[in-house]
Design a protein around this motif. Structure first.
Motif, PDB file in Angstrom:
ATOM      1  N   PHE A 244       0.823  -1.211   0.000  1.00 20.63           N
ATOM      2  CA  PHE A 244       0.000   0.000   0.000  1.00 20.63           C
ATOM      3  C   PHE A 244       0.857   1.262   0.000  1.00 20.63           C
ATOM      4  O   PHE A 244       0.481   2.274  -0.604  1.00 20.63           O
ATOM      5  CB  PHE A 244      -0.932   0.016   1.216  1.00 20.63           C
ATOM      6  N   GLN A 248       0.515   4.081  -2.949  1.00 17.36           N
ATOM      7  CA  GLN A 248       0.235   5.481  -2.658  1.00 17.36           C
ATOM      8  C   GLN A 248       1.287   6.400  -3.282  1.00 17.36           C
ATOM      9  O   GLN A 248       0.960   7.444  -3.858  1.00 17.36           O
ATOM     10  CB  GLN A 248       0.182   5.710  -1.150  1.00 17.36           C
ATOM     11  N   ASN A 284      -7.795   6.420  -4.533  1.00 13.20           N
ATOM     12  CA  ASN A 284      -7.418   6.901  -3.199  1.00 13.20           C
ATOM     13  C   ASN A 284      -8.449   6.507  -2.150  1.00 13.20           C
ATOM     14  O   ASN A 284      -8.102   6.287  -0.984  1.00 13.20           O
ATOM     15  CB  ASN A 284      -7.225   8.413  -3.219  1.00 13.20           C
ATOM     16  N   LEU A 287      -7.540   2.991  -1.068  1.00 14.51           N
ATOM     17  CA  LEU A 287      -6.324   3.012  -0.256  1.00 14.51           C
ATOM     18  C   LEU A 287      -6.590   3.585   1.130  1.00 14.51           C
ATOM     19  O   LEU A 287      -6.015   3.128   2.124  1.00 14.51           O
ATOM     20  CB  LEU A 287      -5.231   3.825  -0.961  1.00 14.51           C
ATOM     21  N   ARG A 291      -5.497   2.793   5.541  1.00 12.55           N
ATOM     22  CA  ARG A 291      -4.548   3.690   6.187  1.00 12.55           C
ATOM     23  C   ARG A 291      -4.690   3.592   7.702  1.00 12.55           C
ATOM     24  O   ARG A 291      -5.808   3.527   8.229  1.00 12.55           O
ATOM     25  CB  ARG A 291      -4.758   5.132   5.726  1.00 12.55           C
ATOM     26  N   PHE A 297       0.178   2.208   6.542  1.00 13.01           N
ATOM     27  CA  PHE A 297      -0.917   1.364   6.082  1.00 13.01           C
ATOM     28  C   PHE A 297      -0.892   0.009   6.772  1.00 13.01           C
ATOM     29  O   PHE A 297       0.139  -0.428   7.295  1.00 13.01           O
ATOM     30  CB  PHE A 297      -0.808   1.143   4.568  1.00 13.01           C
ATOM     31  N   TYR A 300      -0.555  -5.527   3.327  1.00  7.09           N
ATOM     32  CA  TYR A 300      -1.307  -5.753   2.089  1.00  7.09           C
ATOM     33  C   TYR A 300      -2.147  -7.026   2.165  1.00  7.09           C
ATOM     34  O   TYR A 300      -3.129  -7.166   1.438  1.00  7.09           O
ATOM     35  CB  TYR A 300      -0.328  -5.828   0.913  1.00  7.09           C
ATOM     36  N   LEU A 311     -10.141  -2.114  -6.766  1.00 11.45           N
ATOM     37  CA  LEU A 311      -8.913  -1.346  -6.952  1.00 11.45           C
ATOM     38  C   LEU A 311      -8.309  -1.600  -8.325  1.00 11.45           C
ATOM     39  O   LEU A 311      -7.892  -0.656  -9.016  1.00 11.45           O
ATOM     40  CB  LEU A 311      -7.910  -1.707  -5.855  1.00 11.45           C
TER      41      LEU A 311
END
Length: 331
Positions: A244, A248, A284, A287, A291, A297, A300, A311
């Motif tokens: 992640f 980002q 976003n 994601l 967070r 983050f 995964y 995604l």
């Protein structure tokens, strides 16, 4: 468009890395070279007749060699959309050149803090700094990975080598393997030093680089395509599961390019910008669900199957829309 002289170099990139190796090896420091470190070693670069910064063939999406041995065409922008003032495009490229330099400086600072923890034998401290140390690289990945030899030394995965013990397997992911798979720094100190040497070489190489408009614009879609087509599987950060963070940073690098060309595109295809903005917001949004309150983050591995499908779909749509920017601008 004004072009500066470029320094073409060959696969002997490691001639350059020897410049800083003894100093770093003798006194590891948490202080990375500053913004003008490239100037200090530039004279040494000129002493080499082999080519430490050859571009082309690097990375998953890199097309750095497309324009010939050095990469990037120096031909006039004959296809530039008539609605765009060439000077305005020049300013956008100059802004991106500054952004790349800043991110390379950040990369060296953050990587120095990370490798210092490796050299100190601090496993948990190094683990905590691993993902943050890579953000600068991920934001400018299409530029960084266009230096083929350096990309292979800094960011290649174990799949590209004979196995985990292959001495040619170096860089971030060699250290990631030691820390997160084997929970150790023992024996990985030389790889930490080599990583810093290679990153210093990258700093010098990017200081001599003239970024072409087409490479900048193409980079916006390449950053997203790389996530949608490869990184989404979790193959890159397979030991740390810090994917992640990389996603980002890739998104942020792409958004930076869009922000620089936004005034140009707004006059020609405002509807396209609206679609791109919606796509970025969708990516976003996914994601953001992962967070952590204190920053960073979740691993995964916590990504749900439904969020992964969403995604991947959002990334694919975003990459497709970004890929049309070159045609709109005419680069």
């Amino acid at each position: 468009m004004k072009r500066t002289a470029k320094l073409w170099v060959g696969i002997g990139a490691y001639l350059l890395t020897s410049v800083g190796s003894s100093a770093y090896g003798s006194t590891p420091s948490s202080t990375a070279p500053g913004p003008h470190a490239a100037e200090a070693t530039g004279a040494t670069l000129l002493a080499f007749t082999a080519d430490p910064c050859r571009r082309g063939g690097g990375g998953e999406g890199g097309e750095g060699g497309e324009g010939g041995e050095g990469g990037g065409s120096t031909s006039p922008l004959t296809g530039l959309n008539p609605a765009i003032d060439p000077a305005e495009l020049d300013r956008a490229v100059e802004g991106y050149q500054t952004y790349v330099a800043q991110e390379v400086d950040r990369l060296l600072t953050d990587a120095a803090a990370f490798t210092d923890r490796v050299l100190a034998g601090d496993v948990e401290g190094a683990k905590a700094l691993y993902a943050p140390s890579r953000l600068g690289w991920e934001r400018i990945e299409p530029i960084a990975e266009s230096f083929a030899a350096l990309d292979g030394a800094i960011d290649a995965r174990v799949d590209d080598f004979r196995g985990e013990d292959d001495p040619e397997f170096t860089g971030f992911h060699r250290l990631e393997m030691g820390l997160f798979k084997y929970n150790t720094t023992e024996g990985y100190e030389p790889f930490a030093r080599t990583l810093m040497e290679d990153l210093r070489s990258l700093q010098v190489c990017t200081s001599f680089l003239t970024i072409e408009p087409r490479d900048m614009v193409r980079g916006a879609s390449e950053l997203i395509e790389e996530v949608a087509q490869g990184k989404i599987t979790g193959e890159e950060e397979r030991y740390s599961h810090t994917d992640f963070w990389s996603f980002q940073a890739n998104v942020e690098g792409s958004q930076k390019i869009v922000s620089l060309v936004r005034p140009l595109v707004q006059r020609i295809e405002p509807a396209l910008l609206q679609e791109i903005d919606r796509d970025f917001a969708a990516v976003n949004g996914v994601l953001e669900r992962y967070r952590l309150p204190g920053g960073g983050f979740e691993p995964y591995t916590t990504l749900t199957p439904s969020d992964r499908r969403r995604l991947q779909s959002d990334l694919a749509r975003l990459a497709e829309n970004l890929s049309t920017l070159r045609g709109v601008i005419g680069v």
